[in-house]
Every structure is written in structure tokens, then in C-alpha cells.
Design an enzyme around this catalytic site. Structure first.
Site, PDB file in Angstrom:
ATOM      1  N   LYS A  86      55.193   1.596  43.982  1.00  0.00           N
ATOM      2  CA  LYS A  86      54.811   0.304  44.562  1.00  0.00           C
ATOM      3  C   LYS A  86      55.630  -0.810  43.908  1.00  0.00           C
ATOM      4  CE  LYS A  86      50.450  -0.542  45.492  1.00  0.00           C
ATOM      5  NZ  LYS A  86      48.999  -0.696  45.218  1.00  0.00           N
TER       6      LYS A  86
HETATM    7  O1  G3P Z   1      46.098  -2.187  46.702  1.00  0.00           O
HETATM    8  C1  G3P Z   1      45.899  -3.605  46.736  1.00  0.00           C
HETATM    9  C2  G3P Z   1      44.472  -3.868  46.691  1.00  0.00           C
HETATM   10  O2  G3P Z   1      43.953  -3.151  45.589  1.00  0.00           O
HETATM   11  C3  G3P Z   1      44.028  -5.288  46.593  1.00  0.00           C
HETATM   12  O3  G3P Z   1      42.667  -5.240  46.880  1.00  0.00           O
HETATM   13  O4  G3P Z   1      40.311  -5.821  46.691  1.00  0.00           O
HETATM   14  O5  G3P Z   1      41.922  -6.563  44.908  1.00  0.00           O
HETATM   15  O6  G3P Z   1      41.968  -7.593  47.183  1.00  0.00           O
HETATM   16  P1  G3P Z   1      41.669  -6.366  46.380  1.00  0.00           P
END
Ligand code: G3P
Length: 225
Positions: A86
């Protein structure tokens, strides 16, 4: 549509994998912080658990392209060449994607908030691009629409890249992408469990069980009749 688990807790990953049709695991530095411990050891344990063919996505944290490439090489050495690296869509990140693509590294462009970021990352060689659906919603824009636009742009431009939509807070966001044929989503374990949760289903099963027991006796199933 591929369904990945956005988490780094091995016990949780095992539980979700056992119950749901999953295709792999994604992580990021914040998820690894939440898990604690040595991130490389955490990722190695996840890789060892995952079945062959399941995807594992791990993020570089370096801020310059060459350092990102070096870090990617190390991650691949430890976790295997089928690991998805990533890379955030900064200017240095796009440069790193171009360099890693020349080496046929599997790349997931991440931290995507606009469809143009995804387009540039895909053109640079990213196999997946990860728009942050819920975070975009929270900024007053439409995260699902951004993911759909990226999906359409890849098709129209014949780009060999798919959407790996990330950052979800509810089933509706995933349903809308599923109906549209989005390539893949990654969601936290509680969001994945929420995809099938329904009180009416639990009530219906309770009535079926009660009726069957009143017919054949408590505890009996088809198997012992
Ligand atoms: O993979 C990206 C993701 O983990 C972001 O999610 O829930 O932190 O917005 P969040």
C-alpha cells in the site's frame, strides 16, 4: 466483489474468516498501532494464517519514493512477493508506484479522497486504488459516488486497476458498491458482521426452533429422528 478484513488482530481475523466468505486482509499503520507489538511480526502471523491465494495488504510509511521502494522490498522479502504494497497517493507515492510497477510489484494506492488521485495512481501502475468512502462522506462529499466514478473511469480508459473501497461505517455504503459491481471492499470486522445482522432473522429462527421442538421434543434435530 472481493471482501477483505480491515484489521490486524489475529484472533478476530480467524473468527471472521471462519464465518464469512473473505478474500484477504488489509492493514495500515493506524490499524497496526491499535493491535500493538512489532508490526512485522503481526503481519507475518497474519500471512501464516491466511490460506494460499488470500490477499495481504501492508503499507509503507516512508515519505520519499526511494525509501518507499526500499521499504516495499523489505516487506516483500518478509511476507512474500504476492503481498500488496500500500502506497499513499502523495507526489512521492506516485513516483514510488511507477518504480515498483516496473518491478511487477502488486500495488494498492491508498489514502484516496478524489477520483483523479485514483486515476493517476492507476495510470502509474497501481493494481488497486482505495478510496476512503466514510471519511469522504464525513467531509461533506459522497464517498460511494467517488468509488463509482473511479470504477467507471478505469473501464472507460481501459486501465488495469480495480477499486478496493475502504473506510466504511455501515452496510448501506457497501450495498451500494456491491450493486454497482465494484471490484473489492475492505471493512472492519464489526461492519462485516453487520452485513448479515437482522433481528427479524433471529426471531424467525427462534420460532422455527420452538415449533420443531414442540413437534419432536426439546434438543432433537433432523439428524436424530
Ligand atoms: O484501509 C483504510 C481504512 O482503514 C480507513 O478506515 O475507518 O479509519 O476511516 P477508517
Amino acid at each position: 466483489m472481493l471482501l477483505l478484513i480491515d484489521d490486524a488482530n489475529l484472533e478476530t481475523i480467524k473468527r471472521i474468516y471462519e464465518n464469512y466468505p473473505c478474500d484477504g486482509v488489509t492493514t495500515n499503520p493506524s490499524i497496526l498501532k491499535k493491535q500493538g507489538g512489532n508490526p512485522i511480526e503481526v503481519l507475518k502471523a497474519i500471512r501464516e494464517f491466511l490460506p494460499g491465494g488470500a490477499q495481504l495488504h501492508a503499507q509503507v510509511v516512508s515519505l520519499t519514493a526511494q525509501k518507499m521502494v526500499d521499504e516495499a522490498h523489505h516487506i516483500i522479502k518478509v511476507l512474500g512477493k504476492d503481498t500488496f504494497i500500500k502506497v499513499p497517493v502523495t507526489s512521492e507515492g506516485i513516483k514510488a508506484i511507477k518504480l515498483l510497477h516496473k518491478e511487477n510489484v502488486n500495488i494498492t494506492a491508498t489514502a484516496i479522497y478524489t477520483s483523479m488521485q485514483a486515476f493517476i495512481a492507476a495510470k502509474a501502475g497501481a493494481r488497486y486504488t482505495a478510496p476512503y468512502v466514510n471519511r469522504i462522506d464525513n467531509m461533506g462529499a459522497d464517498g460511494v459516488q467517488v468509488a463509482k466514478d473511479i470504477h467507471d473511469m478505469f473501464k472507460v480508459n481501459n486501465l488495469n486497476s480495480d477499486v478496493l473501497a475502504a473506510s466504511f461505517k455501515n452496510s448501506q455504503q457497501i450495498l451500494n458498491l456491491c450493486k454497482y459491481g465494484i471490484g473489492s471492499v475492505t471493512a472492519a470486522p464489526d461492519v462485516i458482521e453487520g452485513l448479515i445482522k437482522h433481528e427479524a432473522t433471529i426471531s424467525a429462527v427462534a420460532v422455527f426452533t420452538k415449533d420443531f421442538y414442540s413437534l419432536v421434543g426439546e434438543g432433537n434435530t433432523m439428524e436424530n429422528l
